[in-house]
Motif scaffolding. Sequence first.
Motif, mmCIF file in Angstrom:
data_model
loop_
_atom_site.group_PDB
_atom_site.id
_atom_site.type_symbol
_atom_site.label_atom_id
_atom_site.label_comp_id
_atom_site.label_asym_id
_atom_site.label_seq_id
_atom_site.Cartn_x
_atom_site.Cartn_y
_atom_site.Cartn_z
ATOM 1 N N TRP A 119 23.313 -6.107 40.017
ATOM 2 C CA TRP A 119 23.766 -4.900 39.335
ATOM 3 C C TRP A 119 23.028 -3.678 39.896
ATOM 4 O O TRP A 119 23.638 -2.642 40.175
ATOM 5 C CB TRP A 119 23.501 -5.005 37.831
ATOM 6 N N ARG A 120 21.741 -3.820 40.059
ATOM 7 C CA ARG A 120 20.954 -2.724 40.630
ATOM 8 C C ARG A 120 21.405 -2.425 42.044
ATOM 9 O O ARG A 120 21.505 -1.263 42.450
ATOM 10 C CB ARG A 120 19.472 -3.111 40.594
ATOM 11 N N ASP A 121 21.708 -3.474 42.815
ATOM 12 C CA ASP A 121 22.090 -3.289 44.210
ATOM 13 C C ASP A 121 23.396 -2.507 44.337
ATOM 14 O O ASP A 121 23.494 -1.572 45.152
ATOM 15 C CB ASP A 121 22.220 -4.643 44.910
ATOM 16 N N SER A 156 32.700 -5.635 32.082
ATOM 17 C CA SER A 156 32.103 -6.788 31.410
ATOM 18 C C SER A 156 31.133 -6.371 30.314
ATOM 19 O O SER A 156 30.974 -7.078 29.316
ATOM 20 C CB SER A 156 31.404 -7.691 32.432
ATOM 21 N N VAL A 157 30.483 -5.212 30.474
ATOM 22 C CA VAL A 157 29.580 -4.709 29.439
ATOM 23 C C VAL A 157 30.370 -4.083 28.303
ATOM 24 O O VAL A 157 30.082 -4.307 27.115
ATOM 25 C CB VAL A 157 28.596 -3.676 30.017
ATOM 26 N N LEU A 174 17.424 -2.654 34.495
ATOM 27 C CA LEU A 174 17.669 -2.367 33.081
ATOM 28 C C LEU A 174 18.580 -1.148 32.914
ATOM 29 O O LEU A 174 19.535 -1.172 32.133
ATOM 30 C CB LEU A 174 16.342 -2.125 32.357
ATOM 31 N N THR A 175 18.284 -0.097 33.642
ATOM 32 C CA THR A 175 19.064 1.129 33.464
ATOM 33 C C THR A 175 20.479 0.999 34.007
ATOM 34 O O THR A 175 21.370 1.758 33.612
ATOM 35 C CB THR A 175 18.379 2.339 34.129
ATOM 36 N N SER A 176 20.710 0.041 34.899
ATOM 37 C CA SER A 176 22.044 -0.113 35.487
ATOM 38 C C SER A 176 23.073 -0.586 34.466
ATOM 39 O O SER A 176 24.282 -0.386 34.672
ATOM 40 C CB SER A 176 22.003 -1.093 36.664
ATOM 41 N N ILE A 177 22.643 -1.190 33.370
ATOM 42 C CA ILE A 177 23.603 -1.721 32.397
ATOM 43 C C ILE A 177 24.461 -0.584 31.831
ATOM 44 O O ILE A 177 25.695 -0.619 31.892
ATOM 45 C CB ILE A 177 22.880 -2.479 31.270
ATOM 46 N N ALA A 178 23.810 0.441 31.282
ATOM 47 C CA ALA A 178 24.568 1.590 30.765
ATOM 48 C C ALA A 178 25.126 2.432 31.906
ATOM 49 O O ALA A 178 26.210 3.015 31.779
ATOM 50 C CB ALA A 178 23.671 2.437 29.866
ATOM 51 N N LEU A 219 28.222 3.848 29.350
ATOM 52 C CA LEU A 219 28.008 3.794 27.906
ATOM 53 C C LEU A 219 26.780 4.594 27.479
ATOM 54 O O LEU A 219 25.861 4.808 28.268
ATOM 55 C CB LEU A 219 27.849 2.341 27.460
ATOM 56 N N PRO A 220 26.733 5.014 26.209
ATOM 57 C CA PRO A 220 25.561 5.730 25.700
ATOM 58 C C PRO A 220 24.422 4.766 25.393
ATOM 59 O O PRO A 220 24.650 3.630 24.967
ATOM 60 C CB PRO A 220 26.084 6.382 24.416
ATOM 61 N N GLU A 221 23.207 5.251 25.612
ATOM 62 C CA GLU A 221 22.019 4.451 25.325
ATOM 63 C C GLU A 221 20.953 5.352 24.739
ATOM 64 O O GLU A 221 20.688 6.438 25.253
ATOM 65 C CB GLU A 221 21.496 3.789 26.608
ATOM 66 N N VAL A 222 20.351 4.909 23.642
ATOM 67 C CA VAL A 222 19.217 5.628 23.071
ATOM 68 C C VAL A 222 17.970 4.780 23.217
ATOM 69 O O VAL A 222 18.024 3.544 23.137
ATOM 70 C CB VAL A 222 19.422 5.987 21.580
#
Length: 394
Positions: free
Chosen positions: A245-247, A304-305, A344-348, A353-356
Motif C-alpha cells: 500500500w505504501r509502495d 477495499s477500505v 499507516l497513513t496510506s489507509i486513509a 477517507l477522513p481520519e482523526v
Amino acid sequence: MVVDTVGAFCPHGRFELSGAPAGPLAGRTFAVKDLFDIEGRVTGAGNPQWLATHGPARQTAPPVAALLAAGARMIGKTITDELAYSLNGDNIHYGTPRNSKAPDRVPGGSSSGSAAAVAASLCDFALGTDTGGSVRIPGSFCGLFGIRTSHGTVSTAGLVPLMPSFDTVGWFAREPGLFQQVGEVLLPEVAPSSLPTRLLIVSEGLELLDHEARLVFRNAVDALGDCFGEVATISIAGAAGLAPWRDVFRIASAHETWRVHGAWISAHGDSLSAPIAERFAFARSITDADAADARRKCAELGRSVRVCVETNTVLCIPTAPGPAPMLDAKGQAVEEFRQRAQRLTSIAGLSGLPEVTLPGLAEFAGLPLGVSLIGAAGADRMLLALADKISRSS
C-alpha cells in the motif's frame, strides 16, 4: 504580536489578520501553514527560493477566509517542511519547531509549525495540510487533536499543491469542542447522523507499532469499548500487509508531484535540502507506465477500505508507529520508522477517507501516542462529534 517561544512561525509570516467582529469563532486565534495563500502576501512553501520566485497571492485561500469570516483572528504563518514533502518536521532554512510535549523529539511534519504553535498554546487552533500524514503524524507526536478531511471536502484552492489527488486540508486543536467547532465552519453541512456503533481495529496497524507500545495502545483501544456496541479486529491487507500500500501510494503520488513541480525543481532544485531533493529525484524517475499501474492499484485498495466503513462503522489504527523520534536520530532506524508511518497513513490516503487522531488515550513513557479513527467518505462531522464524545468519556 504573540511571542514565538517554539520557533513555529516563518520569518515572513509574522503578521496578523483580524477576523469578523462576531461569529462562532470570535475571540479565538489561529495560525496558518505557509502553504495557504493570503491576499497580498507571498506564500513561501518552506523554501526561501520559492518565496523569491513567486509573487503575492491575489486572494486568500477559502479555508482561511472562512475562519476569518467566522470571527477568528489569524496570528501568523507557520513553518512547513520544504514543499510539504516530508513527515519529520524539520526545515534547514527556518529550523525545526519545538515539540512542547517532547522537547528532545521531532514535532512531525510537514505541518510542524502549526502543530508546535497549538501545542505551545500560542494559538487556539491551526490550519495544516495532509497528503501523506502531515496533520495526523504531528498531531500524534505533539499530543493534539488532528484531522485529515475527506478528499475534496474542504477547498484546496489557494494552496500550494503537493500531490493534488491526495492533498487535503486539516487542522489541530487542544480542545475537542473547538476541534469540532472549526469543522462546523469549514465542512459542508450534512444531514445529522447517529454516531457509529461498530469499531473495527485493523490488525495490520497493531503489527506496525513499536513492540513496547503495543500493550499501551491495545489498552487504550479496549477502553473505547463503552462508546461502541461492537468492537472487533479485522485484517484489511492480507498476508502481504501494508507494505505494498505504501509502495503504490509513493509511486502514484511522486509521479504526480513531479508533474506539478518538476519545472521549478529543475530550475531551483539546488535550494532544497538533501532529503527533499532525493525525493524529487525519485519522483522524476517514475515512468508514466509505472504511475498508471500504481494508480490502478491505488483505486483497488481504496475501494477495499471504503467497503469496511459503509454502515455505522469506524476503523481504528495507531496514528504513528510509536512516539516521536529523537531530534538527533539518524540512520536506518529512522527510515524504517518513516516507512511504517507511511503504511499507516496510506489507509486513509488511498481511500480518500477522513481520519482523526485523538490525544490523551495512549501514552508511552510519558510521550504522546495518537489513536486514529477512520470514517466513511463525507463523515467528517461525525468523526469530530465522536472525538468529542470519546474525549469527554475517557
